[in-house]
Design an enzyme around this catalytic site. Structure first.
Site, PDB file in Angstrom:
ATOM      1  N   HIS A 154       8.410  25.705  10.757  1.00 40.46           N
ATOM      2  CA  HIS A 154       9.189  24.553  10.324  1.00 40.46           C
ATOM      3  C   HIS A 154      10.535  24.914  11.025  1.00 40.46           C
ATOM      4  CE1 HIS A 154      11.861  22.358   7.333  1.00 40.46           C
ATOM      5  NE2 HIS A 154      11.520  21.586   8.116  1.00 40.46           N
ATOM      6  N   GLU A 185      10.978  28.497   9.255  1.00 40.57           N
ATOM      7  CA  GLU A 185      10.012  28.706   7.967  1.00 40.57           C
ATOM      8  C   GLU A 185       8.617  28.833   8.395  1.00 40.57           C
ATOM      9  OE1 GLU A 185      12.620  26.968   4.285  1.00 40.57           O
ATOM     10  OE2 GLU A 185      11.364  25.598   5.488  1.00 40.57           O
ATOM     11  N   SER A 215       7.854  18.940   7.437  1.00 49.22           N
ATOM     12  CA  SER A 215       8.972  19.369   6.580  1.00 49.22           C
ATOM     13  C   SER A 215       8.720  19.389   5.405  1.00 49.22           C
ATOM     14  CB  SER A 215      10.094  18.233   6.470  1.00 49.22           C
ATOM     15  OG  SER A 215      10.538  17.991   7.962  1.00 49.22           O
ATOM     16  N   ASN A 252      14.525  23.304   2.115  1.00 53.29           N
ATOM     17  CA  ASN A 252      14.855  21.928   1.619  1.00 53.29           C
ATOM     18  C   ASN A 252      14.749  21.849  -0.154  1.00 53.29           C
ATOM     19  OD1 ASN A 252      15.440  20.588   4.044  1.00 53.29           O
ATOM     20  ND2 ASN A 252      13.386  20.060   4.319  1.00 53.29           N
TER      21      ASN A 252
HETATM   22  N1  LIG Z   1      14.265  15.611  12.700  1.00 51.59           N
HETATM   23  C1  LIG Z   1      14.442  16.386  11.813  1.00 51.59           C
HETATM   24  O1  LIG Z   1      15.575  16.775  11.388  1.00 51.59           O
HETATM   25  C2  LIG Z   1      13.099  17.401  11.360  1.00 51.59           C
HETATM   26  C3  LIG Z   1      13.604  18.865  11.025  1.00 51.59           C
HETATM   27  C4  LIG Z   1      12.371  19.512  10.688  1.00 51.59           C
HETATM   28  C5  LIG Z   1      11.133  19.288  10.769  1.00 51.59           C
HETATM   29  N2  LIG Z   1      11.001  17.723  11.162  1.00 51.59           N
HETATM   30  C6  LIG Z   1       9.609  17.259  11.247  1.00 51.59           C
HETATM   31  O2  LIG Z   1       9.268  17.317  12.517  1.00 51.59           O
HETATM   32  C7  LIG Z   1       8.233  16.405  12.986  1.00 51.59           C
HETATM   33  C8  LIG Z   1       8.511  15.180  14.029  1.00 51.59           C
HETATM   34  O3  LIG Z   1       9.981  14.788  13.392  1.00 51.59           O
HETATM   35  P1  LIG Z   1      11.065  14.061  14.457  1.00 51.59           P
HETATM   36  O4  LIG Z   1      12.172  13.717  13.950  1.00 51.59           O
HETATM   37  O5  LIG Z   1      10.913  14.913  15.881  1.00 51.59           O
HETATM   38  O6  LIG Z   1      10.234  12.687  14.744  1.00 51.59           O
HETATM   39  P2  LIG Z   1      10.602  11.673  16.163  1.00 51.59           P
HETATM   40  O7  LIG Z   1      10.217  10.269  15.454  1.00 51.59           O
HETATM   41  O8  LIG Z   1      12.033  11.733  16.719  1.00 51.59           O
HETATM   42  O9  LIG Z   1       9.286  12.366  17.130  1.00 51.59           O
HETATM   43  C9  LIG Z   1       8.002  11.987  16.837  1.00 51.59           C
HETATM   44  C10 LIG Z   1       7.527  11.879  18.284  1.00 51.59           C
HETATM   45  O10 LIG Z   1       6.036  11.887  18.134  1.00 51.59           O
HETATM   46  C11 LIG Z   1       5.418  10.895  18.711  1.00 51.59           C
HETATM   47  N3  LIG Z   1       4.053  10.465  18.127  1.00 51.59           N
HETATM   48  C12 LIG Z   1       3.752   9.557  17.438  1.00 51.59           C
HETATM   49  N4  LIG Z   1       2.347   9.650  17.256  1.00 51.59           N
HETATM   50  C13 LIG Z   1       1.973  10.558  17.919  1.00 51.59           C
HETATM   51  C14 LIG Z   1       0.776  11.124  18.305  1.00 51.59           C
HETATM   52  N5  LIG Z   1      -0.448  10.372  17.695  1.00 51.59           N
HETATM   53  N6  LIG Z   1       0.512  11.970  19.214  1.00 51.59           N
HETATM   54  C15 LIG Z   1       1.685  12.554  19.794  1.00 51.59           C
HETATM   55  N7  LIG Z   1       2.908  12.203  19.456  1.00 51.59           N
HETATM   56  C16 LIG Z   1       3.166  11.172  18.668  1.00 51.59           C
HETATM   57  C17 LIG Z   1       6.302   9.717  18.927  1.00 51.59           C
HETATM   58  O11 LIG Z   1       6.234   8.847  20.073  1.00 51.59           O
HETATM   59  C18 LIG Z   1       7.860  10.452  19.067  1.00 51.59           C
HETATM   60  O12 LIG Z   1       8.030  10.838  20.220  1.00 51.59           O
HETATM   61  C19 LIG Z   1       7.879  15.707  11.275  1.00 51.59           C
HETATM   62  O13 LIG Z   1       6.836  15.899  10.819  1.00 51.59           O
HETATM   63  C20 LIG Z   1       9.200  15.817  10.694  1.00 51.59           C
HETATM   64  O14 LIG Z   1       9.183  15.832   9.368  1.00 51.59           O
HETATM   65  C21 LIG Z   1      12.042  16.931  11.271  1.00 51.59           C
END
Ligand SMILES: NC(=O)c1ccc[n+]([C@@H]2O[C@H](COP(=O)([O-])OP(=O)(O)OC[C@H]3O[C@@H](n4cnc5c(N)ncnc54)[C@H](O)[C@@H]3O)[C@@H](O)[C@H]2O)c1
Length: 296
Positions: A141, A153, A120, A191
């Site tokens: 993104h 994005e 993000s 954002n």
């Molecule tokens: N949640 C949102 O609204 C949102 C929106 C856009 C972008 N993002 C971005 O997406 C990414 C993920 O966010 P999220 O909300 O899905 O997080 P989340 O915590 O829901 O999921 C992350 C997952 O990654 C796994 N993980 C941890 N270490 C790992 C590794 N070494 N290898 C593989 N998997 C691993 C975890 O077990 C978990 O299942 C982040 O970079 C976040 O900034 C999130």
């Protein structure tokens, strides 16, 4: 290069939704996470989402079965990524973790494979820097929920090849998404622009100009926004907003991007937004919400 095989790293909130959108578009997908339990949770969320569409008559069970057959899972990174044409990383927002994973991917992936990050706010250029294929690293993104939200994005780090951007666009479009290009700067487009709106909304609540509920109503009915800024901030999560605003402010030094004290106080009070049911609103077990009285 025509992308057929996509590997998604991280089966959490974003990863499972991205994998769902990818199989729905006909890609072969491997969904990877660190334990089988996390992978299984992601797959269960995909199944649940498809089941709702079957209930609504939007898909048949046969279509879902055929789509689910495109999904494989893995807990070994090499196994997960070795055949990938395009990898989408959606692991937690931690620059050291992402750099480590991209350095590993660089070793195990095919030479022509493209590596994308769903970060993000982290610098995609720094993530690309952990690899020897800086021309083949890009940001994609997606927005939450990733299976539904149309925008992606496509983030261009320094040194990215035009072909990498073209392929990222083609993948997003095949997934039914609408990609837009942005340079690699904190907050990208959405954002960075949402930040000042969130900050001013919080400042108006603090000053007593209007309640959160009235601000939301005003922006929905007066500006045509589908969600008001306080509802949307709750949905995004105050911890995520804090991280995004700190990164954007460090870059722009614009007062309008500086984290408003109200978000810091909400976080100190253990209020994260929708994810723990406590934000500008209290989210009740029956699915309704009521405004939270911030000052008694
Ligand atoms: N949640 C949102 O609204 C949102 C929106 C856009 C972008 N993002 C971005 O997406 C990414 C993920 O966010 P999220 O909300 O899905 O997080 P989340 O915590 O829901 O999921 C992350 C997952 O990654 C796994 N993980 C941890 N270490 C790992 C590794 N070494 N290898 C593989 N998997 C691993 C975890 O077990 C978990 O299942 C982040 O970079 C976040 O900034 C999130």
């Amino acid at each position: 290069m025509e992308v057929k095989n996509i590997t998604v790293l991280g089966a959490g909130t974003m990863g499972h939704g991205i994998a769902q959108a990818a199989i729905a578009a006909g890609f072969n997908v491997v969904l990877y996470d660190v334990t089988q339990e996390f992978v299984d949770k992601g797959v269960a969320r995909i199944r649940k989402s498809f089941a709702k569409r079957v209930e609504k008559g939007k898909l048949t069970q046969e279509q879902v079965d055929a789509t689910m057959a495109l999904l494989k899972t893995a807990t070994d990174l090499k196994e997960a990524a070795k055949d990938a044409d395009f990898v989408i990383e959606a692991v937690p927002e931690d620059i050291e973790l992402k750099k480590k994973i991209f350095a590993e991917l660089d070793k195990v992936c095919k030479a022509e494979a493209i590596l994308a990050s769903n970060t993000s706010v982290l610098p995609v250029t720094a993530i690309a820097g952990a690899t020897e294929r800086k021309d083949k690293v890009v940001g994609t993104h997606f927005f939450n929920p990733a299976a539904v939200m149309k925008l992606v994005e496509v983030v261009m780090p320094i040194g990215v090849a035009p072909e990498t951007i073209e392929i990222a666009f083609a993948v997003c479009k095949k997934m039914g998404k609408v990609p837009v290009k942005t340079k690699d700067t904190p907050g990208f487009i959405v954002n960075r622009l949402l930040g000042p709106l969130y900050m001013d909304a919080a400042q108006m609540v603090l000053e007593g100009t209007a309640t959160a509920e009235d601000i939301d109503t005003a922006m929905k009915l007066g500006a045509g926004h589908p969600m008001g800024p306080c509802e949307l901030a709750d949905f995004g999560g105050f911890d995520v907003i804090q991280m995004a605003q700190d990164a954007v402010f460090a870059y722009t030094h614009s007062e309008s991007s500086k984290l408003n004290i109200l978000y810091r106080k909400m976080l100190e009070a253990g209020r994260l937004g929708v994810k723990n049911g406590k934000g500008f609103y209290d989210y009740l077990p029956d699915g309704t919400k009521k405004p939270f009285k911030i000052f008694g």
